[in-house]
Design an enzyme around this catalytic site. Structure first.
Site, PDB file in Angstrom:
ATOM      1  N   GLY A 267       0.827  -1.195   0.000  1.00 23.19           N
ATOM      2  CA  GLY A 267       0.000   0.000   0.000  1.00 23.19           C
ATOM      3  C   GLY A 267       0.869   1.255   0.000  1.00 23.19           C
ATOM      4  O   GLY A 267       0.759   2.088  -0.872  1.00 23.19           O
ATOM      5  N   GLY A 494       0.734  -6.815   3.857  1.00 24.04           N
ATOM      6  CA  GLY A 494       1.908  -7.641   3.615  1.00 24.04           C
ATOM      7  C   GLY A 494       2.929  -7.559   4.726  1.00 24.04           C
ATOM      8  O   GLY A 494       3.893  -8.317   4.755  1.00 24.04           O
ATOM      9  N   ILE A 654      10.446  -4.612  19.717  1.00 26.82           N
ATOM     10  CA  ILE A 654      10.162  -5.128  18.380  1.00 26.82           C
ATOM     11  C   ILE A 654       9.236  -6.337  18.535  1.00 26.82           C
ATOM     12  O   ILE A 654       9.577  -7.328  19.180  1.00 26.82           O
ATOM     13  CB  ILE A 654      11.470  -5.514  17.665  1.00 26.82           C
ATOM     14  CG1 ILE A 654      12.332  -4.265  17.412  1.00 26.82           C
ATOM     15  CG2 ILE A 654      11.175  -6.247  16.345  1.00 26.82           C
ATOM     16  CD1 ILE A 654      11.745  -3.222  16.475  1.00 26.82           C
ATOM     17  N   ASN A 656       7.918  -8.545  16.382  1.00 29.05           N
ATOM     18  CA  ASN A 656       8.251  -9.794  15.704  1.00 29.05           C
ATOM     19  C   ASN A 656       9.509  -9.554  14.872  1.00 29.05           C
ATOM     20  O   ASN A 656       9.442  -8.951  13.799  1.00 29.05           O
ATOM     21  CB  ASN A 656       7.071 -10.219  14.817  1.00 29.05           C
ATOM     22  CG  ASN A 656       7.315 -11.536  14.103  1.00 29.05           C
ATOM     23  OD1 ASN A 656       8.448 -11.872  13.750  1.00 29.05           O
ATOM     24  ND2 ASN A 656       6.252 -12.275  13.874  1.00 29.05           N
ATOM     25  N   PRO A 657      10.661  -9.993  15.361  1.00 24.64           N
ATOM     26  CA  PRO A 657      11.920  -9.683  14.683  1.00 24.64           C
ATOM     27  C   PRO A 657      11.926 -10.081  13.209  1.00 24.64           C
ATOM     28  O   PRO A 657      12.493  -9.378  12.370  1.00 24.64           O
ATOM     29  CB  PRO A 657      12.956 -10.489  15.473  1.00 24.64           C
ATOM     30  CG  PRO A 657      12.373 -10.571  16.848  1.00 24.64           C
ATOM     31  CD  PRO A 657      10.888 -10.682  16.641  1.00 24.64           C
ATOM     32  N   GLN A 663      10.289  -5.542   7.195  1.00 24.47           N
ATOM     33  CA  GLN A 663       9.703  -4.232   6.961  1.00 24.47           C
ATOM     34  C   GLN A 663      10.776  -3.145   6.873  1.00 24.47           C
ATOM     35  O   GLN A 663      10.704  -2.250   6.032  1.00 24.47           O
ATOM     36  CB  GLN A 663       8.692  -3.910   8.049  1.00 24.47           C
ATOM     37  CG  GLN A 663       7.539  -3.118   7.490  1.00 24.47           C
ATOM     38  CD  GLN A 663       6.426  -2.941   8.487  1.00 24.47           C
ATOM     39  OE1 GLN A 663       6.525  -3.387   9.616  1.00 24.47           O
ATOM     40  NE2 GLN A 663       5.380  -2.284   8.083  1.00 24.47           N
ATOM     41  N   GLY A 726       6.309   2.771  15.862  1.00 20.92           N
ATOM     42  CA  GLY A 726       6.097   2.312  14.489  1.00 20.92           C
ATOM     43  C   GLY A 726       7.395   2.000  13.746  1.00 20.92           C
ATOM     44  O   GLY A 726       8.440   2.589  14.008  1.00 20.92           O
ATOM     45  N   GLY A 728       6.962   0.961  10.123  1.00 18.00           N
ATOM     46  CA  GLY A 728       6.583   0.778   8.722  1.00 18.00           C
ATOM     47  C   GLY A 728       7.268   1.716   7.756  1.00 18.00           C
ATOM     48  O   GLY A 728       7.517   1.355   6.610  1.00 18.00           O
ATOM     49  N   GLU A 729       7.546   2.912   8.192  1.00 18.50           N
ATOM     50  CA  GLU A 729       8.051   3.901   7.245  1.00 18.50           C
ATOM     51  C   GLU A 729       9.495   4.311   7.481  1.00 18.50           C
ATOM     52  O   GLU A 729      10.179   4.775   6.567  1.00 18.50           O
ATOM     53  CB  GLU A 729       7.134   5.129   7.262  1.00 18.50           C
ATOM     54  CG  GLU A 729       5.881   4.848   6.470  1.00 18.50           C
ATOM     55  CD  GLU A 729       4.721   5.754   6.831  1.00 18.50           C
ATOM     56  OE1 GLU A 729       4.494   6.709   6.117  1.00 18.50           O
ATOM     57  OE2 GLU A 729       4.042   5.478   7.845  1.00 18.50           O
TER      58      GLU A 729
HETATM   59 MO1  MOS Z   1       2.067   5.601   4.925  1.00 21.85          MO
HETATM   60  S1  MOS Z   1       2.851   6.851   3.456  1.00 21.85           S
HETATM   61  O1  MOS Z   1       1.283   6.813   5.871  1.00 21.85           O
HETATM   62  O2  MOS Z   1       0.942   4.449   4.268  1.00 21.85           O
END
Ligand code: MOS
Length: 762
Positions: A267, A494, A654, A656-657, A663, A726, A728-729
């Site tokens: 996404g 994912g 963390i 899940n390592p 990620q 977080g 993810g980014e």
């Molecule tokens: Mo992230 S760019 O906020 O899905």
């Protein structure tokens, strides 16, 4: 700052901190490297992604895109398309159902749904960007729809579009706010500080447009029912927000819209709020059949926005000892009148360094293009490119090691918010990263390492991404057989969401992993205006599930205590520990199954909400990291290869390592693309994207990516749910700067314009 935010921040100061989550110190599933719960179905090809759902009597829709950037449709000749075999309808602004223009993103009222642009969707003859859908062909098969779409002839009255970023710079304006933060901040006197500085740098950094290229393109299947409601399979980052948006656009009650999204093939911020979804719903209404609309790769470039083009100016001043005395970071990005999203490229300098004098400011120019949107660490990825390149440049001026330079400028508290950090161990991440990478062996002198034809260099940069949590709801049901179901409308794009949530719920409930199911990706679940975005989903859902588990435990305790013989008689909820499939007070307890069976109840269920994110108001909260890399630049051709990578992160605990490392790696891979290969080629005369395909828009492939080593501090952030911020980014942030810094170390050439292609190194 909004009034609401101001009130929350004021109130937050008086709200006592939650006690350290006892689960942090307990051995459990959290923190274990577990394989994805949906790994097997995915490997077997059994996981259903949106476009793979089978619905009887389905028709297929294909959009026709505008080839001008501004003007009016004079005439659409759909005759040939309508006559083509298998065509059910050619939908244009002249025959499309009435649809309300969608609400634009408003973080103070996100619950009503949103789109990235508040333009009406195909409701009139106006054209606002090159690539805007102007017609939609629906046919019995995809091939027939595609063929018929090629027969649609559109005549335009074209006007001159505003599409030149360069040309419009003089008309740049200060936006009212940047994601709710003030567009400008000023501390002390930067000009005076710069005059007095022992060393300074002053440079402009540019980055091109980038487009979203998730492996799964945007996809929707819409099915209207007889009572006027609609069910939608949609590759969306938020089923609830999409349901609200569709309800708004089609004037329906939210209960009459159901959005389902069990799996997404990526996404990254790009899979929410675009007009492909409402167009599919409208098409289904027109032909009175289920309709599937999957964007072609070109379609994702035409009607889905990406990262804006940007130009940033960074000026830094420091004393001889390396202490920063002045920090100026200004940024110019592009947006549209209908989108108005100023990407937050100046967020990193607000929080990273202790400079007594600081100015940050952002401006925007309005272009006639597809609206820009969030793209993995929007703002922070390009912002860290500029700031962390400049930091490296100043370290070089000072003849100082860049890791040491950053350590010296590590702030005690947030430099602009004047709040404490919830937990910040960036220096430790640098220390551990430098040790593991072997940073001390690096030669600071540019162009000093050579391996045959290859110039070798190492670079480092800070990674930074703010912590976010939204208020959310979750429901927990415990059944008489001792199993549990956790329900929250999360998205599995994912990254391992279902796995992480099951780990958390199992520990919270004291149940074995295989006794817990997680239901997500369905707007009929507890309604939460939350999205898998801003790296918030894990924390957001943890907090809601924790609240729901507490509630369900309360109910169970009540049930048990109805019996005088209960092992939990007289116990208070705070004294209880959930373990071994039940509730315990010291060595005494009862299993969930026993409580429910004795009460002759099949299950017990509770829904609860997490509170507002007071921790964000009270503390400066972010994830941090240090990106170390080595590049090899061919001395003759200028080709850049990334040969080593180590990311050292400070993101709290963390969960899940295994999935976390993936990620981080995914973010770094995307950063390598941003730094070296990706670039949306945009015709500044016509406003058209010229490389809308994976053949010409180069995402990094396996051979472009070295083995990426990932380490982390694993120091819990007690202000975040289960101590986890977080992840993810943050992986993409700092990557482009680390590469640019390594290229400088290898070649002595400083590249300030992304991507770093070989022509710039010759
Ligand atoms: Mo992230 S760019 O906020 O899905």
């Amino acid at each position: 700052m909004s009034v609401m935010q101001h009130i929350l921040e004021t109130v937050a100061q008086f709200v006592p901190d939650k006690k350290r989550d006892p689960l942090i110190d307990r051995d459990g599933y959290l923190g274990q490297s577990l394989a994805r719960v949906d790994g097997e179905v995915k490997v077997r090809g059994e996981a259903r992604f949106t476009a793979e759902f089978k619905v009887d009597h389905m028709a297929y829709a294909v959009p026709v895109y505008s080839t001008i950037a501004k003007g009016k449709i004079r005439k659409i000749d759909a005759g040939a398309a309508e006559q083509a075999p298998g065509v059910l309808a050619v939908i244009t602004h002249e025959n499309i159902p009435k649809m309300k223009a969608p609400p634009i993103v408003d973080f103070h009222d996100i619950g009503k749904g949103f789109a990235l642009s508040d333009l009406p969707i195909m409701q009139n003859a106006e054209v606002h960007w090159d690539g805007e859908p102007v017609a939609l062909v629906v046919a019995e098969t995809l091939e027939r729809a595609e063929y018929a779409a090629s027969l649609v002839r559109v005549e335009y009255d074209a006007e001159t579009p505003n599409v030149s970023f360069e040309g419009l710079k003089p008309e740049a304006v200060v936006p009212p706010d940047i994601m709710g933060e003030p567009p400008e901040l000023k501390i002390g006197d930067v000009d005076k500080a710069l005059q007095e500085a022992d060393a300074s740098v002053d440079h402009v950094y540019r980055a091109p447009r980038y487009n979203h290229n998730a492996i799964e393109p945007h996809a929707t299947i819409a099915v209207w029912n007889d009572s006027g409601g609609v069910a939608v399979f949609d590759a969306t980052q938020s089923v609830n927000l999409t349901a609200h948006t569709l309800a708004y656009i089609f004037d329906l009650k939210t209960e009459d819209v159901r959005v389902v999204a069990p799996f997404l093939g990526g996404g990254f911020g790009g899979k929410i709020g675009w007009s492909n979804t409402p167009l599919c719903v409208a098409a289904s209404k027109v032909v009175n059949r289920p309709v599937k609309l999957v964007l072609s790769r070109e379609g994702t470039f035409r009607m889905v926005g990406g990262r804006t083009i940007s130009e940033q100016h960074v000026v830094l001043g420091a004393r001889k000892d390396g202490q920063l005395t002045a920090l100026i970071h200004t940024g110019l990005t592009a947006t549209t009148h209908s989108g108005r999203y100023a990407e937050q490229c100046t967020f990193p300098p607000r929080h990273l360094y202790a400079s007594p004098n600081l100015f940050v400011g952002q401006k925007i120019v309005y272009l006639d293009t597809v609206a820009n949107t969030w793209m993995r660490a929007p703002g922070e990825s390009i912002g860290t490119f500029a700031l962390e390149s400049a930091m490296d440049e100043l370290a070089h001026e000072l003849r100082m090691d860049p890791v040491e330079f950053r350590r010296i400028n590590e702030p005690e508290k947030d430099p602009t918010k004047d709040t404490e950090f919830s937990s910040r161990n960036l220096t430790e991440a640098y220390r551990r990263g430098a040790e593991k990478f072997g940073w001390s062996a690096r030669n600071r002198e540019p162009r000093s390492q050579r391996d045959g034809q290859w110039l070798v260099g190492q670079g480092v940069a800070t990674a930074y991404y703010p912590y976010l949590r939204f208020p959310a709801k979750a429901r927990v049901r415990i059944c008489a057989d001792g199993s549990a179901i956790v329900l929250a409308p999360a998205s599995e794009m994912g990254m391992g969401t279902a796995t992480a949530q099951i780990q958390h719920a199992a520990d919270r409930l004291g149940l074995p992993l295989d006794r817990v199911t997680f239901q997500y990706g369905d707007s009929s679940l507890p309604d939460t205006p939350m999205m898998a975005g801003g790296s918030n989903q894990t924390a957001t859902t943890f907090a809601a599930v924790r609240a729901a588990v507490e509630q369900v435990h309360r109910e169970l305790l009540k049930l048990a205590q109805k019996r005088s013989d209960s092992a939990l008689a007289g116990a208070k909820l705070e004294q209880i520990e959930a373990r071994d499939g039940g509730l315990f007070l010291g060595g005494q307890g009862e299993t969930y199954a026993a409580i429910l069976q004795k009460a002759a109840q099949p299950s017990v269920e509770a829904e609860a909400s997490s509170g507002p994110p007071m921790e964000m108001m009270k503390y400066s909260m972010a994830s941090y990291g240090a990106q170390f890399c080595e590049v090899r630049v061919h001395a003759e051709t200028g080709e850049v290869r990334v040969s080593r990578w180590l990311g050292s992160f400070d993101c709290g605990t963390i969960v899940n390592p295994k999935t976390a490392a993936s990620q981080f790696r995914g973010g770094i891979v995307m950063g390598i693309g941003m730094a070296l290969t990706e670039e949306t080629l945009f015709d500044e005369r016509r406003g058209r994207i010229m490389n809308p395909s994976l053949a010409e828009y180069h995402v990094p492939v396996n051979l472009d990516v070295p083995y990426i080593e990932i380490i982390w501090n694993d120091i819990p952030d007690e202000k975040a749910p289960w101590g986890a911020r977080g992840i993810g980014e943050i992986g993409i942030t700092g990557v482009a700067a680390a590469i640019a810094n390594a290229v400088f170390n290898a070649t002595g050439k400083r590249i300030r314009d992304l991507p770093i292609t070989l022509d710039k190194l010759l």
